[in-house]
Design a protein around this motif. Structure first.
Motif, short mmCIF file in Angstrom:
data_model
loop_
_atom_site.label_atom_id
_atom_site.label_comp_id
_atom_site.label_asym_id
_atom_site.label_seq_id
_atom_site.Cartn_x
_atom_site.Cartn_y
_atom_site.Cartn_z
N GLN A 52 0.84 -1.20 0.00
CA GLN A 52 0.00 0.00 0.00
C GLN A 52 0.87 1.25 0.00
O GLN A 52 1.88 1.33 0.70
CB GLN A 52 -0.90 0.00 1.24
N ASP A 53 0.48 2.22 -0.81
CA ASP A 53 1.08 3.55 -0.70
C ASP A 53 -0.05 4.58 -0.77
O ASP A 53 -1.22 4.21 -0.68
CB ASP A 53 2.18 3.78 -1.76
N GLN A 54 0.29 5.85 -0.92
CA GLN A 54 -0.78 6.86 -0.82
C GLN A 54 -1.75 6.83 -2.00
O GLN A 54 -2.84 7.39 -1.92
CB GLN A 54 -0.17 8.26 -0.68
N PHE A 55 -1.38 6.18 -3.09
CA PHE A 55 -2.24 6.15 -4.27
C PHE A 55 -2.89 4.79 -4.54
O PHE A 55 -3.87 4.71 -5.26
CB PHE A 55 -1.45 6.54 -5.53
N SER A 56 -2.30 3.75 -3.99
CA SER A 56 -2.77 2.42 -4.41
C SER A 56 -2.66 1.37 -3.32
O SER A 56 -1.87 1.50 -2.37
CB SER A 56 -1.95 1.95 -5.62
N LYS A 57 -3.50 0.35 -3.47
CA LYS A 57 -3.41 -0.83 -2.61
C LYS A 57 -3.39 -2.04 -3.56
O LYS A 57 -4.33 -2.23 -4.33
CB LYS A 57 -4.63 -0.89 -1.70
N ILE A 58 -2.29 -2.78 -3.52
CA ILE A 58 -2.17 -3.93 -4.41
C ILE A 58 -2.11 -5.19 -3.55
O ILE A 58 -1.27 -5.29 -2.66
CB ILE A 58 -0.90 -3.85 -5.28
N ILE A 59 -3.01 -6.12 -3.85
CA ILE A 59 -2.96 -7.41 -3.16
C ILE A 59 -2.23 -8.38 -4.07
O ILE A 59 -2.73 -8.74 -5.14
CB ILE A 59 -4.36 -7.94 -2.81
N PHE A 60 -1.01 -8.74 -3.67
CA PHE A 60 -0.22 -9.69 -4.44
C PHE A 60 -0.60 -11.11 -4.00
O PHE A 60 -0.75 -11.37 -2.81
CB PHE A 60 1.28 -9.47 -4.20
N ILE A 61 -0.75 -11.99 -4.97
CA ILE A 61 -1.04 -13.40 -4.66
C ILE A 61 0.17 -14.24 -5.06
O ILE A 61 0.52 -14.31 -6.25
CB ILE A 61 -2.29 -13.91 -5.41
N ASP A 62 0.80 -14.83 -4.05
CA ASP A 62 1.88 -15.78 -4.32
C ASP A 62 1.23 -17.13 -4.63
O ASP A 62 0.19 -17.48 -4.07
CB ASP A 62 2.78 -15.90 -3.08
N THR A 63 1.84 -17.85 -5.55
CA THR A 63 1.25 -19.13 -5.99
C THR A 63 2.33 -20.20 -6.06
O THR A 63 3.52 -19.90 -6.17
CB THR A 63 0.64 -18.98 -7.40
N PRO A 64 1.90 -21.48 -6.05
CA PRO A 64 2.89 -22.54 -6.32
C PRO A 64 3.45 -22.38 -7.73
O PRO A 64 2.84 -21.74 -8.58
CB PRO A 64 2.04 -23.82 -6.22
N GLY A 65 4.60 -23.00 -7.96
CA GLY A 65 5.18 -22.95 -9.31
C GLY A 65 4.36 -23.80 -10.28
O GLY A 65 4.05 -24.95 -9.99
N LEU A 66 4.05 -23.21 -11.43
CA LEU A 66 3.29 -23.94 -12.44
C LEU A 66 4.25 -24.91 -13.15
O LEU A 66 5.33 -24.50 -13.60
CB LEU A 66 2.69 -22.94 -13.43
N HIS A 67 3.86 -26.17 -13.24
CA HIS A 67 4.77 -27.18 -13.80
C HIS A 67 3.98 -28.32 -14.43
O HIS A 67 2.77 -28.42 -14.25
CB HIS A 67 5.68 -27.72 -12.68
N PHE A 68 4.69 -29.16 -15.16
CA PHE A 68 4.03 -30.32 -15.77
C PHE A 68 3.68 -31.32 -14.67
O PHE A 68 4.56 -31.77 -13.93
CB PHE A 68 4.93 -30.97 -16.82
N ALA A 69 2.39 -31.67 -14.58
CA ALA A 69 1.93 -32.52 -13.49
C ALA A 69 2.25 -33.99 -13.74
O ALA A 69 2.06 -34.49 -14.84
CB ALA A 69 0.42 -32.33 -13.31
N LYS A 70 2.76 -34.64 -12.66
CA LYS A 70 3.04 -36.08 -12.77
C LYS A 70 2.21 -36.88 -11.76
O LYS A 70 2.13 -38.09 -11.85
CB LYS A 70 4.52 -36.35 -12.49
N ASN A 71 1.63 -36.20 -10.77
CA ASN A 71 0.86 -36.92 -9.75
C ASN A 71 -0.24 -35.99 -9.21
O ASN A 71 -0.39 -34.85 -9.66
CB ASN A 71 1.77 -37.40 -8.62
N LYS A 72 -0.98 -36.51 -8.22
CA LYS A 72 -2.13 -35.75 -7.70
C LYS A 72 -1.72 -34.46 -7.01
O LYS A 72 -2.42 -33.45 -7.08
CB LYS A 72 -2.95 -36.62 -6.74
N LEU A 73 -0.58 -34.48 -6.30
CA LEU A 73 -0.11 -33.25 -5.64
C LEU A 73 0.17 -32.18 -6.70
O LEU A 73 -0.21 -31.02 -6.54
CB LEU A 73 1.15 -33.52 -4.80
N ASP A 74 0.82 -32.58 -7.78
CA ASP A 74 1.11 -31.63 -8.87
C ASP A 74 -0.18 -31.02 -9.41
O ASP A 74 -0.26 -29.81 -9.65
CB ASP A 74 1.84 -32.33 -10.03
#
Ligand SMILES: Nc1nc2c(ncn2[C@@H]2O[C@H](COP(=O)(O)OP(=O)(O)OP(=O)(O)O)[C@@H](O)[C@H]2O)c(=O)[nH]1
Ligand SMILES: [Mg+2]
Length: 105
Positions: A52-74
């Motif tokens: 947040q600053d005087q002009f804006s409020k940005i909600i950043f969303i961190d995410t898992p790394g996108l990758h080629f899935a090999k199993n259910k967790l992926d």
């Protein structure tokens, strides 16, 4: 002259595993909200951190790394990323240019 109205929005940070997404969010928000590790696939769900600053409020969303899935967790991790895209006004793709690009980039 900037408007006094505060603008706000959601920015999702995406990229393949271990490129520094969580580090970037922690740096931008001056906080240690997201766990950073040398191990790949440390982030396992969406994590929100606010800048947040005087002009804006940005909600950043961190995410898992996108990758080629090999199993259910992926599949679960990738589904977290896709859900985050849907909630976001903007998606920021992070690429580690110190390493050569591959198909996951
Ligand atoms: N050299 C260098 N290393 C960095 C930089 N940013 C992050 N790292 C390192 O890269 C590794 C991964 O960082 P994270 O922020 O956990 O990466 P991530 O993309 O969130 O990883 P996942 O959650 O596993 O997808 C850690 O060892 C960090 O210290 C950078 O700008 N330069
Ligand atoms: Mg992470």
């Amino acid at each position: 002259m900037p408007s006094k109205e505060i603008k706000s929005g959601y920015v999702c940070i995406t990229g393949k595993p271990n490129v520094g997404k969580s580090s970037l969010i922690n740096t931008i928000t001056s906080n240690k909200t997201a766990i950073v590790s040398y191990k790949s696939q440390t982030t396992r769900n969406q994590i929100k951190a606010i800048y947040q600053d005087q002009f804006s409020k940005i909600i950043f969303i961190d995410t898992p790394g996108l990758h080629f899935a090999k199993n259910k967790l992926d599949l679960f991790l990738n589904s977290q990323v896709k859900q985050a895209y849907k909630q976001s006004d903007l998606v920021l793709l992070l690429v580690d240019l110190t390493k050569s690009l591959d198909d996951e980039d």
